[in-house]
Design an enzyme around this catalytic site. Structure first.
Site, PDB file in Angstrom:
ATOM      1  CG  ASP A   8      -1.952   1.160   1.217  1.00 46.12           C
ATOM      2  OD1 ASP A   8      -2.487   1.529   0.323  1.00 46.12           O
ATOM      3  OD2 ASP A   8      -1.992   1.571   2.468  1.00 46.12           O
ATOM      4  CG  ASP A  10      -1.640   7.372   0.865  1.00 49.42           C
ATOM      5  OD1 ASP A  10      -0.742   7.792   0.224  1.00 49.42           O
ATOM      6  OD2 ASP A  10      -3.095   7.751   0.426  1.00 49.42           O
TER       7      ASP A  10
END
Length: 220
Positions: A8, A10
């Protein structure tokens, strides 16, 4: 055997969470909506349109779809403008080191982010060279907790889900990894990502050595 890693963006590679918070706060203030950090936590790992619906539900507001889209785009413009301030110094501690080790050891690496601005963020970080595959908010139609973005990454890397480890900082992201049949590493507190196969408080602790030690039977 583990051959690939999916990250991922963020809260794992970099922390744009504050920039997202400021953009949503800016929009909410303009609309006269209540928005605070507690509500912001509920937006972690979900798409822009899903996020605005969470904020609207909280404020008991209903709007036409076209207006919702317009406001979501406005928030995005505020956020994208703030990305220009990001630099290659803005990796989360430990993230760049891990990506470098994965490159050195020949693992395949994919990005699996709900963000439609992921490419811009990677450019600001000068991070493109670490990724073989970039999966972002434009790559699939169903966002997390559906596993589609991770399945996209593993497929493009030419790997089965059980040959990949997903790094996530959101509850829905870990749900998505599990739904897709991936191994998972959670970054963050127990109450948020405690259901991952392995959890660290921060990326700084999530070294390749620690990951290999835990999943020792999966590394040759």
């Amino acid at each position: 055997m583990i051959k690939g890693f999916i990250f991922d963006l963020d809260g794992v590679i970099t922390d744009t969470a504050e920039l997202h918070y400021e953009a949503w706060k800016n929009l909410s203030d303009e609309m006269g909506w209540d928005f605070d950090r507690e509500l912001n936590e509920q937006l972690r790992g979900i798409s822009r349109l899903d996020s605005i619906k969470v904020i609207m539900d909280h404020n008991h507001v209903q709007l036409e779809d076209a207006r919702i889209e317009e406001l979501a785009n406005k928030k995005n413009e505020i956020y994208v403008a703030s990305l220009d301030s990001m630099t290659p110094e803005d990796y989360l501690p430990g993230a760049k080191e891990l990506l470098t080790h994965l490159r050195t050891e020949g693992f395949k690496v994919a990005l699996g982010s709900a963000s439609k601005n992921a490419i811009k963020v990677l450019q600001q970080l000068n991070a493109n060279g670490y990724f073989d595959v970039i999966g972002d908010g434009t790559s699939v139609s169903k966002s997390k907790p559906a596993p589609d973005i991770f399945l996209y990454g593993s497929e493009k890397m030419g790997l089965q889900p059980d040959a990949c480890i997903v790094f996530e900082d959101a509850e829905k992201g870990i749900d998505a990894a599990k739904a897709g049949g991936f191994y998972s590493v959670g970054i963050g507190p127990e109450e948020r990502v405690g259901h991952a196969d392995l959890r660290f408080d921060s990326m700084k602790e999530a070294t390749l050595f620690e990951v290999k030690a835990y999943f020792k039977d999966l590394f040759s």
